[in-house]
Write a protein that holds these residues in place. Structure first.
Motif, PDB file in Angstrom:
ATOM      1  N   GLY A  30       8.106  64.177  38.674  1.00 43.03           N
ATOM      2  CA  GLY A  30       8.802  64.983  37.672  1.00 43.03           C
ATOM      3  C   GLY A  30       8.033  65.054  36.361  1.00 43.03           C
ATOM      4  O   GLY A  30       7.949  66.106  35.727  1.00 43.03           O
ATOM      5  N   LYS A  31       7.442  63.936  35.961  1.00 41.17           N
ATOM      6  CA  LYS A  31       6.641  63.937  34.730  1.00 41.17           C
ATOM      7  C   LYS A  31       5.395  64.798  34.886  1.00 41.17           C
ATOM      8  O   LYS A  31       4.994  65.501  33.956  1.00 41.17           O
ATOM      9  CB  LYS A  31       6.249  62.503  34.353  1.00 41.17           C
ATOM     10  CG  LYS A  31       7.410  61.683  33.864  1.00 41.17           C
ATOM     11  CD  LYS A  31       6.978  60.288  33.490  1.00 41.17           C
ATOM     12  CE  LYS A  31       8.171  59.472  33.022  1.00 41.17           C
ATOM     13  NZ  LYS A  31       7.768  58.125  32.613  1.00 41.17           N
ATOM     14  N   ILE A  32       4.792  64.742  36.062  1.00 43.08           N
ATOM     15  CA  ILE A  32       3.610  65.576  36.321  1.00 43.08           C
ATOM     16  C   ILE A  32       3.984  67.053  36.255  1.00 43.08           C
ATOM     17  O   ILE A  32       3.286  67.862  35.639  1.00 43.08           O
ATOM     18  CB  ILE A  32       2.985  65.231  37.686  1.00 43.08           C
ATOM     19  CG1 ILE A  32       2.349  63.835  37.632  1.00 43.08           C
ATOM     20  CG2 ILE A  32       1.955  66.269  38.108  1.00 43.08           C
ATOM     21  CD1 ILE A  32       1.919  63.302  38.975  1.00 43.08           C
ATOM     22  N   VAL A  33       5.101  67.405  36.876  1.00 43.03           N
ATOM     23  CA  VAL A  33       5.534  68.805  36.869  1.00 43.03           C
ATOM     24  C   VAL A  33       5.891  69.247  35.453  1.00 43.03           C
ATOM     25  O   VAL A  33       5.557  70.365  35.037  1.00 43.03           O
ATOM     26  CB  VAL A  33       6.716  69.017  37.840  1.00 43.03           C
ATOM     27  CG1 VAL A  33       7.322  70.395  37.676  1.00 43.03           C
ATOM     28  CG2 VAL A  33       6.258  68.818  39.276  1.00 43.03           C
ATOM     29  N   PHE A  90      12.114  73.137  37.784  1.00 39.81           N
ATOM     30  CA  PHE A  90      12.974  72.986  38.956  1.00 39.81           C
ATOM     31  C   PHE A  90      12.432  73.774  40.141  1.00 39.81           C
ATOM     32  O   PHE A  90      12.419  73.282  41.265  1.00 39.81           O
ATOM     33  CB  PHE A  90      14.403  73.434  38.636  1.00 39.81           C
ATOM     34  CG  PHE A  90      15.272  73.514  39.849  1.00 39.81           C
ATOM     35  CD1 PHE A  90      15.790  72.367  40.416  1.00 39.81           C
ATOM     36  CD2 PHE A  90      15.542  74.734  40.442  1.00 39.81           C
ATOM     37  CE1 PHE A  90      16.575  72.433  41.551  1.00 39.81           C
ATOM     38  CE2 PHE A  90      16.325  74.824  41.578  1.00 39.81           C
ATOM     39  CZ  PHE A  90      16.851  73.658  42.135  1.00 39.81           C
ATOM     40  N   VAL A  91      11.997  74.998  39.887  1.00 40.67           N
ATOM     41  CA  VAL A  91      11.484  75.838  40.972  1.00 40.67           C
ATOM     42  C   VAL A  91      10.246  75.186  41.596  1.00 40.67           C
ATOM     43  O   VAL A  91      10.102  75.155  42.829  1.00 40.67           O
ATOM     44  CB  VAL A  91      11.180  77.266  40.465  1.00 40.67           C
ATOM     45  CG1 VAL A  91      10.397  78.065  41.483  1.00 40.67           C
ATOM     46  CG2 VAL A  91      12.470  77.972  40.111  1.00 40.67           C
ATOM     47  N   ILE A  92       9.374  74.629  40.777  1.00 37.64           N
ATOM     48  CA  ILE A  92       8.177  73.978  41.299  1.00 37.64           C
ATOM     49  C   ILE A  92       8.549  72.749  42.132  1.00 37.64           C
ATOM     50  O   ILE A  92       8.045  72.546  43.242  1.00 37.64           O
ATOM     51  CB  ILE A  92       7.211  73.608  40.156  1.00 37.64           C
ATOM     52  CG1 ILE A  92       6.631  74.879  39.548  1.00 37.64           C
ATOM     53  CG2 ILE A  92       6.090  72.700  40.650  1.00 37.64           C
ATOM     54  CD1 ILE A  92       5.837  74.654  38.286  1.00 37.64           C
ATOM     55  N   VAL A  93       9.451  71.921  41.622  1.00 38.72           N
ATOM     56  CA  VAL A  93       9.868  70.727  42.360  1.00 38.72           C
ATOM     57  C   VAL A  93      10.577  71.122  43.652  1.00 38.72           C
ATOM     58  O   VAL A  93      10.323  70.544  44.716  1.00 38.72           O
ATOM     59  CB  VAL A  93      10.769  69.831  41.488  1.00 38.72           C
ATOM     60  CG1 VAL A  93      11.416  68.731  42.302  1.00 38.72           C
ATOM     61  CG2 VAL A  93       9.969  69.235  40.345  1.00 38.72           C
ATOM     62  N   ALA A  96       8.016  72.216  46.173  1.00 39.99           N
ATOM     63  CA  ALA A  96       7.255  71.079  46.700  1.00 39.99           C
ATOM     64  C   ALA A  96       8.092  70.300  47.715  1.00 39.99           C
ATOM     65  O   ALA A  96       7.590  69.925  48.788  1.00 39.99           O
ATOM     66  CB  ALA A  96       6.815  70.167  45.564  1.00 39.99           C
ATOM     67  N   ILE A  97       9.356  70.072  47.414  1.00 33.97           N
ATOM     68  CA  ILE A  97      10.230  69.361  48.353  1.00 33.97           C
ATOM     69  C   ILE A  97      10.431  70.181  49.617  1.00 33.97           C
ATOM     70  O   ILE A  97      10.432  69.650  50.730  1.00 33.97           O
ATOM     71  CB  ILE A  97      11.567  69.018  47.684  1.00 33.97           C
ATOM     72  CG1 ILE A  97      11.330  67.950  46.622  1.00 33.97           C
ATOM     73  CG2 ILE A  97      12.595  68.548  48.698  1.00 33.97           C
ATOM     74  CD1 ILE A  97      12.525  67.643  45.773  1.00 33.97           C
ATOM     75  N   PHE A  98      10.575  71.485  49.479  1.00 35.74           N
ATOM     76  CA  PHE A  98      10.704  72.359  50.643  1.00 35.74           C
ATOM     77  C   PHE A  98       9.492  72.234  51.549  1.00 35.74           C
ATOM     78  O   PHE A  98       9.616  72.135  52.768  1.00 35.74           O
ATOM     79  CB  PHE A  98      10.886  73.812  50.181  1.00 35.74           C
ATOM     80  CG  PHE A  98      10.747  74.815  51.293  1.00 35.74           C
ATOM     81  CD1 PHE A  98      11.746  74.967  52.236  1.00 35.74           C
ATOM     82  CD2 PHE A  98       9.609  75.593  51.401  1.00 35.74           C
ATOM     83  CE1 PHE A  98      11.614  75.891  53.260  1.00 35.74           C
ATOM     84  CE2 PHE A  98       9.466  76.505  52.415  1.00 35.74           C
ATOM     85  CZ  PHE A  98      10.473  76.662  53.359  1.00 35.74           C
ATOM     86  N   MET A  99       8.296  72.211  50.941  1.00 36.76           N
ATOM     87  CA  MET A  99       7.078  72.101  51.743  1.00 36.76           C
ATOM     88  C   MET A  99       7.011  70.752  52.461  1.00 36.76           C
ATOM     89  O   MET A  99       6.618  70.682  53.626  1.00 36.76           O
ATOM     90  CB  MET A  99       5.833  72.317  50.872  1.00 36.76           C
ATOM     91  CG  MET A  99       5.726  73.728  50.304  1.00 36.76           C
ATOM     92  SD  MET A  99       5.801  75.024  51.563  1.00 36.76           S
ATOM     93  CE  MET A  99       4.252  74.770  52.371  1.00 36.76           C
TER      94      MET A  99
END
Length: 137
Positions: A30-33, A90-93, A96-99
């Motif tokens: 989360g911090k990276i994103v 949120f969209v990026i996280v 990533a979780i979807f992938m």
């Protein structure tokens, strides 16, 4: 002592430890994103649409003022730019979780699709087949 040993068994179970590791890694991710969105993605987007700093976008509902007794009353501000940054994070996280879930599902499907080799027939079955074949003659 029963409750302590039960708690120890619960805490040492693999799922709890895996969950703890996931929470720690998720916090770091989360911090990276957040850094990626705030420092890498949003500045070029803001530059492309006219030098806009999304983190500073806000609606001022009431400006800052000084009260009659000399105390400063801060402005009432709705910071929608920070909200936009958070939505992009949120969209990026979520992607990533979807992938990750997609890869895990693909790997688990391959394991399920591999059919188990049929077991060799037991001696009794072989003997019964031999008797059946003998009776047919």
């Amino acid at each position: 002592m029963g409750m302590i040993s039960e708690f120890k068994e619960f805490a040492m179970r693999g799922n709890v430890i895996d969950l703890a590791v996931g929470v720690v890694i998720g916090g770091a991710f989360g911090k990276i994103v957040t850094s990626l969105v705030d420092k890498v993605i949003m500045p070029p987007i803001g530059w492309l649409i006219g030098n806009v700093d999304f983190s500073k976008l806000a609606w001022t509902l009431a400006p800052a003022r000084v009260a009659a007794d000399g105390t400063e009353i801060p402005a009432v501000v709705v910071g929608y730019g920070d909200f936009i940054n958070t939505v992009v994070q949120f969209v990026i996280v979520a992607f990533a979780i979807f992938m990750v879930v997609k890869v895990v599902n693909r790997l688990s499907r391959k394991k399920e699709e591999a059919p188990a080799a049929p077991a060799a027939p037991s001696e009794e079955v072989l003997l019964l087949r031999e008797i059946r074949d003998t009776l047919r003659k």
